[in-house]
Design an enzyme around this catalytic site. Structure first.
Site, PDB file in Angstrom:
ATOM      1  N   ARG A 266       0.890  -1.178   0.000  1.00 52.44           N
ATOM      2  CA  ARG A 266       0.000   0.000   0.000  1.00 52.44           C
ATOM      3  C   ARG A 266       0.918   1.215   0.000  1.00 52.44           C
ATOM      4  O   ARG A 266       1.723   1.391   0.909  1.00 52.44           O
ATOM      5  CB  ARG A 266      -0.891   0.012   1.245  1.00 52.44           C
TER       6      ARG A 266
ATOM      7  N   HIS B 261      -7.523   0.900  -6.203  1.00 51.40           N
ATOM      8  CA  HIS B 261      -7.681   0.005  -5.043  1.00 51.40           C
ATOM      9  C   HIS B 261      -8.360  -1.292  -5.537  1.00 51.40           C
ATOM     10  O   HIS B 261      -9.498  -1.582  -5.189  1.00 51.40           O
ATOM     11  CB  HIS B 261      -8.530   0.698  -3.978  1.00 51.40           C
TER      12      HIS B 261
ATOM     13  N   GLN C 260     -10.097  -4.076  -3.185  1.00 45.04           N
ATOM     14  CA  GLN C 260     -11.370  -3.673  -2.593  1.00 45.04           C
ATOM     15  C   GLN C 260     -12.522  -3.916  -3.569  1.00 45.04           C
ATOM     16  O   GLN C 260     -13.591  -4.413  -3.181  1.00 45.04           O
ATOM     17  CB  GLN C 260     -11.323  -2.186  -2.224  1.00 45.04           C
TER      18      GLN C 260
ATOM     19  N   ASP D 192     -17.384   7.169  -0.917  1.00 46.71           N
ATOM     20  CA  ASP D 192     -16.105   7.005  -0.216  1.00 46.71           C
ATOM     21  C   ASP D 192     -15.807   8.323   0.496  1.00 46.71           C
ATOM     22  O   ASP D 192     -16.446   9.354   0.224  1.00 46.71           O
ATOM     23  CB  ASP D 192     -15.011   6.656  -1.255  1.00 46.71           C
TER      24      ASP D 192
ATOM     25  N   CYS E  54     -16.253   1.388   1.132  1.00 48.41           N
ATOM     26  CA  CYS E  54     -15.098   0.525   1.411  1.00 48.41           C
ATOM     27  C   CYS E  54     -14.654   0.622   2.859  1.00 48.41           C
ATOM     28  O   CYS E  54     -13.967  -0.278   3.350  1.00 48.41           O
ATOM     29  CB  CYS E  54     -13.950   0.867   0.468  1.00 48.41           C
TER      30      CYS E  54
ATOM     31  N   ARG F 127     -13.152  -8.881   1.799  1.00 46.47           N
ATOM     32  CA  ARG F 127     -11.744  -8.580   1.486  1.00 46.47           C
ATOM     33  C   ARG F 127     -10.908  -9.836   1.707  1.00 46.47           C
ATOM     34  O   ARG F 127     -10.037 -10.173   0.916  1.00 46.47           O
ATOM     35  CB  ARG F 127     -11.214  -7.450   2.387  1.00 46.47           C
TER      36      ARG F 127
HETATM   37  N1   CP Z   1     -11.052  -0.327   2.755  1.00 44.55           N
HETATM   38  C1   CP Z   1      -9.775  -0.388   3.137  1.00 44.55           C
HETATM   39  O1   CP Z   1      -8.848  -0.568   2.346  1.00 44.55           O
HETATM   40  O2   CP Z   1      -9.607  -0.259   4.485  1.00 44.55           O
HETATM   41  P1   CP Z   1      -8.243  -0.036   5.259  1.00 44.55           P
HETATM   42  O3   CP Z   1      -7.726   1.335   4.895  1.00 44.55           O
HETATM   43  O4   CP Z   1      -8.620  -0.136   6.710  1.00 44.55           O
HETATM   44  O5   CP Z   1      -7.269  -1.090   4.854  1.00 44.55           O
HETATM   45  N1  NVA Z   2     -10.115   6.643  -1.107  1.00 38.99           N
HETATM   46  C1  NVA Z   2      -9.643   6.180   0.183  1.00 38.99           C
HETATM   47  C2  NVA Z   2      -9.840   4.716   0.308  1.00 38.99           C
HETATM   48  C3  NVA Z   2      -9.469   4.152   1.655  1.00 38.99           C
HETATM   49  C4  NVA Z   2      -9.572   2.658   1.745  1.00 38.99           C
HETATM   50  C5  NVA Z   2      -8.194   6.569   0.375  1.00 38.99           C
HETATM   51  O1  NVA Z   2      -7.410   6.427  -0.588  1.00 38.99           O
HETATM   52  O2  NVA Z   2      -7.840   7.023   1.450  1.00 38.99           O
END
Ligand code: CP
Ligand code: NVA
Length: 308
Positions: A107, A134, A137, A225, A266, A294
């Site tokens: 990530r 992502h 997800q 989101d 998400c 997930r």
């Molecule tokens: N939805 C998601 O990716 O959650 P986290 O940021 O908690 O991993």
């Molecule tokens: N759009 C959000 C998703 C988090 C899972 C971010 O990138 O922070």
């Protein structure tokens, strides 16, 4: 060896096979303890590095648990405690990690970091979220939709708010899995044009709406989101919130969709901002199924990577 970098980069048939596998393993595990190992333990004797340059609850726990259920081990690494991209190039980190582990989930911020990791790693690399996408997800989201409503092909997803990384992956999925997408949000937050073009190039109908009620009309699924993603500058908060307020998903907006329209987020959600409690906790919401899936979707993704 196969990388799982983005939904438009994985063949559509493989995405469908991964979704089928996810349902199969979820079903086979029903009733077992969360720590129980899957019968065929496909990650036996394997180690997976989980690299986080941004915070995470779901991605961290679901990957860690998933690897264990598949018989493997994890090394969880925080970007702030690594040399990654600071005192060592991403390429060299990729080469070094590849000598120690059998798979890397990362990530990170820029998509370029993910791509450099994948270019130089000699083990599979999985995208656990970048500023741009992502994909894991959205695999869980499609799985969740299909559990509740059957095949997603031919359905319409309404994306409300910021045309962000999640929205881009939804557009990739639309192209690959055959559903339409309506974006409802302010022009300055329109989705990635390349992702829109990808979905359209596959014959999908992508509509851009400025009116929230128009955007959800006829939709089978409403998704939103956070208004501030992890990569958004804190000083932009006030301006972004003002622009996004008309796209809040509340009971009045859900009433403009169909009675059986599902709601997804998400998570983490900012209750009272992009979505209200009544929608989050209402009968159309499947947010915690999404979170659980997930685990199942990513296990199938990891299997696909190592079985390449
Ligand atoms: N939805 C998601 O990716 O959650 P986290 O940021 O908690 O991993
Ligand atoms: N759009 C959000 C998703 C988090 C899972 C971010 O990138 O922070």
């Amino acid at each position: 060896m196969r990388h799982f970098l983005d939904l438009h980069k994985v063949p559509a048939d493989d995405l469908r096979a991964i979704l089928n596998q996810a349902v199969e393993t979820k079903t086979a595990r029903a009733g077992q303890g969360k720590g129980a190992c899957d019968a065929d333990a496909p990650l036996t004797d394997r180690v997976v590095a989980l690299v986080f340059e941004k915070p995470s609850t779901r991605t961290r726990v679901s990957f860690d648990l998933g690897v264990r259920q598949m018989g493997g081990e994890t090394v969880v690494l925080s970007g702030s405690e690594m040399h990654l991209g600071k005192s060592e190039s991403v390429a060299d980190t990729a080469r070094v990690l590849s000598r120690f582990v059998d798979m890397i989930m990362i990530r990170t911020f820029e998509d370029a970091t993910l791509l450099e990791m994948a270019e130089y790693a000699t083990v599979p690399v999985i995208n656990g979220l970048t500023d741009a996408s992502h994909p894991c997800q959205i695999m869980a989201d499609v799985m969740t939709f299909e559990e509740h409503r059957g095949p997603i092909a031919g359905k319409t997803v309404a994306w409300l708010g910021d045309g962000n990384n999640m929205c881009a992956s939804f557009l990739h999925a639309a192209g690959q899995l055959g559903f339409d997408l309506t974006f409802g949000g302010p022009e300055v937050m329109d989705p990635d044009p390349a992702a829109v073009e990808f979905a359209r190039s596959k014959g999908r109908n992508v509509r851009i709406e400025r009116d929230a009620a128009q955007a959800v009309a006829g939709a089978d699924l409403v998704v939103t989101d956070t208004w501030m993603s992890m990569h958004d500058a804190a000083e932009a908060r006030e301006k972004r919130h003002a622009l996004l307020q008309p796209y809040q998903v509340n009971a009045a907006l859900m009433a403009q969709a169909k009675p059986d329209t599902l709601f997804m987020h998400c998570l983490p959600a900012h209750r009272g901002e992009e979505v209200t409690d009544e929608v989050m906790d209402g009968p159309q919401s499947v947010i915690f199924d999404e979170a659980e899936n997930r685990l199942h979707a990513q296990k199938a993704i990891m299997r696909w990577c190592v079985e390449g």
